[in-house]
Design a protein around this motif. Structure first.
Motif, mmCIF file in Angstrom:
data_model
loop_
_atom_site.group_PDB
_atom_site.id
_atom_site.type_symbol
_atom_site.label_atom_id
_atom_site.label_comp_id
_atom_site.label_asym_id
_atom_site.label_seq_id
_atom_site.Cartn_x
_atom_site.Cartn_y
_atom_site.Cartn_z
ATOM 1 N N ALA A 12 49.028 -47.462 20.114
ATOM 2 C CA ALA A 12 49.558 -47.761 18.783
ATOM 3 C C ALA A 12 51.047 -47.464 18.709
ATOM 4 C CB ALA A 12 48.798 -46.956 17.732
ATOM 5 N N LEU A 13 51.462 -46.353 19.324
ATOM 6 C CA LEU A 13 52.882 -46.005 19.290
ATOM 7 C C LEU A 13 53.710 -46.998 20.081
ATOM 8 C CD1 LEU A 13 55.244 -44.215 18.604
ATOM 9 C CD2 LEU A 13 54.573 -42.678 20.477
ATOM 10 N N ALA A 14 53.249 -47.353 21.287
ATOM 11 C CA ALA A 14 53.997 -48.305 22.112
ATOM 12 C C ALA A 14 54.122 -49.654 21.411
ATOM 13 C CB ALA A 14 53.314 -48.469 23.469
ATOM 14 N N LEU A 15 53.051 -50.086 20.770
ATOM 15 C CA LEU A 15 53.094 -51.372 20.065
ATOM 16 C C LEU A 15 54.034 -51.312 18.866
ATOM 17 C CD1 LEU A 15 49.317 -52.328 20.251
ATOM 18 C CD2 LEU A 15 51.207 -53.470 21.437
ATOM 19 N N ALA A 16 54.060 -50.173 18.184
ATOM 20 C CA ALA A 16 54.978 -50.018 17.059
ATOM 21 C C ALA A 16 56.425 -50.077 17.534
ATOM 22 C CB ALA A 16 54.704 -48.701 16.333
ATOM 23 N N GLN A 17 56.705 -49.387 18.651
ATOM 24 C CA GLN A 17 58.057 -49.399 19.204
ATOM 25 C C GLN A 17 58.448 -50.800 19.659
ATOM 26 O OE1 GLN A 17 57.956 -44.833 21.007
ATOM 27 N NE2 GLN A 17 57.621 -46.554 22.362
ATOM 28 N N ALA A 18 57.553 -51.438 20.381
ATOM 29 C CA ALA A 18 57.841 -52.775 20.890
ATOM 30 C C ALA A 18 57.995 -53.769 19.751
ATOM 31 C CB ALA A 18 56.740 -53.224 21.842
ATOM 32 N N GLY A 19 57.235 -53.558 18.687
ATOM 33 C CA GLY A 19 57.346 -54.446 17.530
ATOM 34 C C GLY A 19 58.735 -54.421 16.919
ATOM 35 N N ARG A 20 59.366 -53.245 16.925
ATOM 36 C CA ARG A 20 60.730 -53.149 16.407
ATOM 37 C C ARG A 20 61.704 -53.935 17.286
ATOM 38 N NH1 ARG A 20 61.978 -47.121 14.033
ATOM 39 N NH2 ARG A 20 60.129 -46.896 12.716
ATOM 40 N N VAL A 21 61.519 -53.826 18.597
ATOM 41 C CA VAL A 21 62.387 -54.561 19.509
ATOM 42 C C VAL A 21 62.152 -56.061 19.367
ATOM 43 C CG1 VAL A 21 62.979 -54.945 21.931
ATOM 44 C CG2 VAL A 21 62.504 -52.621 21.113
ATOM 45 N N ARG A 22 60.890 -56.450 19.289
ATOM 46 C CA ARG A 22 60.570 -57.880 19.090
ATOM 47 C C ARG A 22 61.259 -58.416 17.843
ATOM 48 N NH1 ARG A 22 54.861 -58.337 17.042
ATOM 49 N NH2 ARG A 22 56.022 -57.432 15.297
ATOM 50 N N ASP A 23 61.192 -57.654 16.749
ATOM 51 C CA ASP A 23 61.802 -58.111 15.495
ATOM 52 C C ASP A 23 63.316 -58.228 15.628
ATOM 53 O OD1 ASP A 23 59.262 -58.126 14.468
ATOM 54 O OD2 ASP A 23 59.484 -56.241 13.349
ATOM 55 N N ALA A 24 63.926 -57.298 16.382
ATOM 56 C CA ALA A 24 65.374 -57.364 16.579
ATOM 57 C C ALA A 24 65.762 -58.582 17.408
ATOM 58 C CB ALA A 24 65.867 -56.089 17.249
ATOM 59 N N ILE A 25 64.953 -58.904 18.404
ATOM 60 C CA ILE A 25 65.229 -60.086 19.229
ATOM 61 C C ILE A 25 65.079 -61.350 18.390
ATOM 62 C CG2 ILE A 25 64.378 -61.463 21.168
ATOM 63 C CD1 ILE A 25 63.691 -58.821 22.568
ATOM 64 N N ARG A 26 64.047 -61.378 17.559
ATOM 65 C CA ARG A 26 63.877 -62.538 16.677
ATOM 66 C C ARG A 26 65.059 -62.680 15.726
ATOM 67 N NH1 ARG A 26 57.381 -61.972 15.167
ATOM 68 N NH2 ARG A 26 56.603 -62.957 17.097
ATOM 69 N N ALA A 27 65.549 -61.542 15.220
ATOM 70 C CA ALA A 27 66.691 -61.581 14.311
ATOM 71 C C ALA A 27 67.953 -62.065 15.022
ATOM 72 C CB ALA A 27 66.930 -60.192 13.711
ATOM 73 N N ALA A 28 67.992 -61.857 16.353
ATOM 74 C CA ALA A 28 69.145 -62.300 17.140
ATOM 75 C C ALA A 28 69.089 -63.790 17.465
ATOM 76 C CB ALA A 28 69.248 -61.498 18.425
ATOM 77 N N GLY A 29 67.965 -64.447 17.157
ATOM 78 C CA GLY A 29 67.947 -65.892 17.273
ATOM 79 C C GLY A 29 66.915 -66.530 18.172
#
Length: 313
Positions: A12-29
């Motif tokens: 759960a923790l790893a997925l939460a962390q990775a989810g933040r990175v995924r969202d940042a990459i999506r925000a980058a385009g």
């Protein structure tokens, strides 16, 4: 391009962390999807020291990245071995979460308020040594499992308290379980604690590549320089997974501090060194030199005779 495949552990923790990175990459385009990779550390119930230390969490992710099964991976930086993997590179350290350790105890108790003989769980040799040094009357028990499992052992009365990281609890929305925050000055934590590391294949690290262009938008230079200095201390000490060493830093606009403590495994003795440097110019270079100086001072003071060094992982 098609969606980037971001490799992560399945906790759960790893997925939460990775989810933040995924969202940042999506925000980058660009689009990004999570790919769960099972690691030995997720499967085995043995202590981390027995199965190879925190590096067991990184090995399978690195293998998947090298094999082209994913395009990039996200690690908790404290779990990433200081030795680089051939063909791979840490391309970004995003903004860092609070690096402190915390106590999660029954009845709202603090560390000093726990009764004699209280059962406190941790899987970390460093935390074990710190607990025994602070409270030699505690019954410190080896602990594995995810955050919810550890907190449940306190709730069920199996343990009186556990020591965890603020960062992990914050990312899971569980800071309500904290009964005491342990200050970094007196209780330095694992090198890189609170930081994430985005690792890519070396060829993809160039910002001219599609993957490199998106990853280039993620780093926090201050977080990266501080964490790099902490990890450099470990590398210079050749500190393996069983070495009870705490390292921390504070990086300001003009001054930075770096400090480290090497404990005897039973908590009976410690050696500490702290250095402050001017970082108005060449911050990364000055922090790297501070790391070299701190490590050299620790070794000169006898750290290698106090703790199991010479086994970098």
């Amino acid at each position: 391009m098609t969606a980037l495949r971001l490799g992560t552990r399945g906790s759960a923790l790893a997925l939460a962390q990775a989810g933040r990175v995924r969202d940042a990459i999506r925000a980058a385009g660009t689009d990004c999807e999570l790919v769960t990779v099972r690691t030995e550390g997720d499967v085995s119930r043995a202590s981390l020291a027995q199965i190879g230390g925190t590096g067991v969490f990184a090995g399978a992710l690195r293998d998947a990245l090298a094999a082209g099964e994913v395009d990039l991976v996200v690690h908790s930086l404290k779990d990433l071995p200081v030795a680089p993997a051939p063909g791979l590179v840490v391309a970004a350290v995003p903004e860092r979460e609070d690096a402190r350790d915390v106590l999660c105890a029954r009845d709202g108790l603090t560390l000093d308020a726990l009764p004699a003989g209280a059962r406190v769980g941790t899987g970390s040799p460093r935390r074990r040594a710190q607990l025994i040094e602070r409270r030699g009357d505690l019954d410190v028990q080896d602990l594995r499992g995810n955050v919810d499992t550890r907190l449940r052992r306190v709730a069920d009365g199996d343990l009186d308290a556990v020591v965890l990281s603020w960062a992990g609890l914050a990312r899971l929305g569980r800071t309500d379980a904290i009964t005491e925050v342990l200050p970094l000055d007196a209780w330095p934590t694992a090198a890189g604690q609170g930081a994430l590391a985005i690792e890519v294949r070396e060829a993809d690290a160039d910002p001219a590549t599609a993957i490199g262009a998106f990853v280039a938008a993620l780093p926090d230079p201050v977080a990266g320089d501080g964490a790099a200095a902490e990890r450099q201390v470990l590398a210079l000490l050749e500190a393996g997974c069983a070495a009870p060493i705490g390292v921390a830093s504070h990086v300001g606009d003009e001054r930075a501090a770096l400090w480290a403590v090497v404990h005897r495994p039973d908590g009976g003795e410690r050696i500490e060194r702290r250095l402050e440097v001017d970082v108005t110019e060449d911050r990364g270079t000055r922090l790297a030199q501070a790391a070299r100086d701190v490590a050299a001072d620790l070794l000169e003071a006898g750290a290698a005779a106090l703790a199991p060094l010479g086994a970098a992982s």
